[in-house]
Write an enzyme that holds these catalytic residues in place. Structure first.
Site, short mmCIF file in Angstrom:
data_model
loop_
_atom_site.label_atom_id
_atom_site.label_comp_id
_atom_site.label_asym_id
_atom_site.label_seq_id
_atom_site.Cartn_x
_atom_site.Cartn_y
_atom_site.Cartn_z
N ASP A 13 -25.19 -25.87 5.58
CA ASP A 13 -25.21 -24.54 4.94
C ASP A 13 -26.60 -24.23 5.09
O ASP A 13 -27.11 -24.93 5.67
CB ASP A 13 -24.55 -24.55 3.76
CG ASP A 13 -25.46 -25.29 2.49
OD1 ASP A 13 -26.21 -26.11 2.86
OD2 ASP A 13 -25.04 -25.28 1.53
N HIS A 14 -27.08 -23.25 4.49
CA HIS A 14 -28.42 -22.75 4.49
C HIS A 14 -29.04 -23.82 3.85
O HIS A 14 -30.72 -23.98 4.34
CB HIS A 14 -28.50 -21.19 3.64
CG HIS A 14 -28.04 -21.30 2.47
ND1 HIS A 14 -26.51 -21.30 2.05
CD2 HIS A 14 -28.65 -21.42 1.06
CE1 HIS A 14 -26.40 -21.35 0.65
NE2 HIS A 14 -27.89 -21.63 0.14
N CYS A 70 -25.47 -30.42 3.40
CA CYS A 70 -25.67 -29.23 2.35
C CYS A 70 -26.82 -29.66 1.45
O CYS A 70 -27.22 -30.51 1.78
CB CYS A 70 -24.18 -28.64 1.68
SG CYS A 70 -23.51 -29.82 0.71
N GLY A 71 -27.01 -28.90 0.47
CA GLY A 71 -28.19 -29.32 -0.44
C GLY A 71 -28.02 -30.78 -1.01
O GLY A 71 -28.87 -31.61 -0.98
N THR A 72 -26.99 -30.98 -1.67
CA THR A 72 -26.85 -32.32 -2.03
C THR A 72 -25.79 -33.11 -1.29
O THR A 72 -25.68 -34.43 -1.40
CB THR A 72 -26.00 -32.35 -3.55
OG1 THR A 72 -24.71 -31.50 -3.39
CG2 THR A 72 -26.93 -31.36 -4.71
N GLY A 73 -25.11 -32.77 -0.53
CA GLY A 73 -23.98 -33.40 0.14
C GLY A 73 -22.80 -33.33 -0.40
O GLY A 73 -21.61 -33.96 -0.06
N GLY A 75 -20.92 -30.88 -2.19
CA GLY A 75 -19.83 -29.83 -1.72
C GLY A 75 -19.13 -30.35 -0.45
O GLY A 75 -17.81 -30.04 -0.22
N HIS A 103 -17.10 -50.90 6.70
CA HIS A 103 -15.76 -51.01 5.59
C HIS A 103 -15.01 -49.96 5.73
O HIS A 103 -13.80 -50.21 5.35
CB HIS A 103 -16.21 -51.49 4.28
CG HIS A 103 -16.62 -53.00 4.29
ND1 HIS A 103 -17.04 -53.63 2.92
CD2 HIS A 103 -17.13 -53.70 5.25
CE1 HIS A 103 -17.33 -54.72 3.14
NE2 HIS A 103 -17.48 -55.17 4.42
N ASN A 104 -15.51 -48.66 5.88
CA ASN A 104 -14.81 -47.30 5.83
C ASN A 104 -14.29 -46.64 6.97
O ASN A 104 -13.78 -45.68 6.74
CB ASN A 104 -15.45 -46.43 4.59
CG ASN A 104 -15.71 -47.29 3.27
OD1 ASN A 104 -16.95 -47.61 3.00
ND2 ASN A 104 -14.98 -47.66 2.65
N ARG A 114 -31.37 -31.44 0.16
CA ARG A 114 -32.52 -31.25 -0.86
C ARG A 114 -32.55 -32.64 -1.59
O ARG A 114 -33.19 -32.83 -2.67
CB ARG A 114 -31.99 -30.40 -1.74
CG ARG A 114 -31.89 -28.82 -1.15
CD ARG A 114 -31.28 -27.94 -2.16
NE ARG A 114 -31.28 -26.36 -1.68
CZ ARG A 114 -30.64 -25.50 -2.07
NH1 ARG A 114 -29.77 -25.66 -3.04
NH2 ARG A 114 -30.58 -24.40 -1.77
N ARG A 137 -9.36 -57.01 7.45
CA ARG A 137 -8.54 -56.49 5.87
C ARG A 137 -9.24 -55.13 5.67
O ARG A 137 -8.60 -54.28 4.90
CB ARG A 137 -9.01 -57.49 4.90
CG ARG A 137 -10.71 -57.58 4.54
CD ARG A 137 -11.12 -58.45 3.80
NE ARG A 137 -12.47 -58.45 3.21
CZ ARG A 137 -13.51 -58.84 3.97
NH1 ARG A 137 -13.15 -59.45 4.99
NH2 ARG A 137 -14.65 -58.73 3.41
N HIS A 138 -10.25 -54.62 6.27
CA HIS A 138 -10.77 -53.38 5.84
C HIS A 138 -9.92 -52.17 6.54
O HIS A 138 -9.56 -51.25 6.04
CB HIS A 138 -12.08 -53.00 6.40
CG HIS A 138 -13.03 -54.10 5.77
ND1 HIS A 138 -13.24 -53.86 4.43
CD2 HIS A 138 -13.78 -55.02 6.21
CE1 HIS A 138 -14.05 -55.17 4.19
NE2 HIS A 138 -14.30 -55.74 5.20
N ARG A 141 -6.70 -51.84 4.48
CA ARG A 141 -6.85 -51.22 3.44
C ARG A 141 -7.02 -49.58 3.63
O ARG A 141 -6.46 -48.54 3.05
CB ARG A 141 -8.50 -51.50 2.74
CG ARG A 141 -8.40 -52.90 2.17
CD ARG A 141 -9.75 -53.38 1.63
NE ARG A 141 -9.36 -54.66 1.12
CZ ARG A 141 -10.27 -55.48 1.09
NH1 ARG A 141 -11.53 -55.45 1.47
NH2 ARG A 141 -10.13 -56.77 0.45
C1 RB5 Z 1 -26.21 -24.10 -2.13
O1 RB5 Z 1 -27.27 -23.67 -3.03
C2 RB5 Z 1 -25.66 -25.59 -2.54
O2 RB5 Z 1 -24.82 -25.32 -3.64
C3 RB5 Z 1 -24.86 -26.40 -1.58
O3 RB5 Z 1 -25.89 -26.36 -0.63
C4 RB5 Z 1 -24.58 -27.83 -2.01
O4 RB5 Z 1 -25.53 -28.46 -2.41
C5 RB5 Z 1 -23.18 -27.94 -2.64
O5 RB5 Z 1 -22.54 -28.79 -2.88
#
Ligand code: RB5
Length: 152
Positions: A13-14, A70-73, A75, A103-104, A114, A137-138, A141
């Protein structure tokens, strides 16, 4: 990296657009073929729109590996893991990147633009692409996922 010619689909995303650009250049420099699922600029977008493009391509077998940011990964992970056959792993360190493959058998790598810096992101990408699935085994699973997620 010994993945020359490997096709990989990538989206963000942005908030992680800059990271997507850098990861794309990094992969192309290593000889991988990158399909960019967007976005094409840093204008504000909704991450599910791009997460679902990448996840659908993995789910339907068009691509075997994808990368989402994305920002945190968080979403992107939530979106991607709603798709059958998708095993998306949010990785913020090299150990997670390695184990998500060993394993996954993760087929989508997710990172937070971010949260981590670009140098670590490239190391995570490299590790994730180079690490094989251990099977055994993985694999048994992972088969249990089919009970939760009936094959469609
Ligand atoms: C965008 O502001 C932010 O919400 C998105 O990048 C992400 O972190 C969502 O999980």
């Amino acid at each position: 990296m010994d993945n020359k010619g490997t096709r990989i689909i990538i989206g963000s995303d942005h908030a992680a657009f800059q990271m997507k650009t850098k990861v794309t250049s990094f992969l192309e420099a290593q000889g991988l073929v990158v399909e960019d699922a967007g976005p094409g600029s840093e204008s504000s977008v909704d991450y599910p729109d791009f997460g679902m493009r990448v996840a659908a391509s993995i789910s339907n077998g068009d691509f075997s590996r994808g990368i989402l940011m994305c920002g945190t990964g968080i979403g992107m992970s939530m979106v991607a893991n709603r798709f059958p056959r998708v095993r998306a792993a949010l990785c913020g360190d090299l150990f997670a990147a390695k184990m998500s493959r060993r394993h996954n058998d993760a087929n989508i790598l997710v990172m937070g633009g971010r949260v981590i810096g670009d140098v670590l992101a490239m190391e995570i990408v490299k590790t994730w692409l180079e690490t094989p699935f251990e099977g055994g085994r993985h694999g048994l699973r992972l088969k249990k996922f089919d009970v939760i997620e009936p094959i469609s």
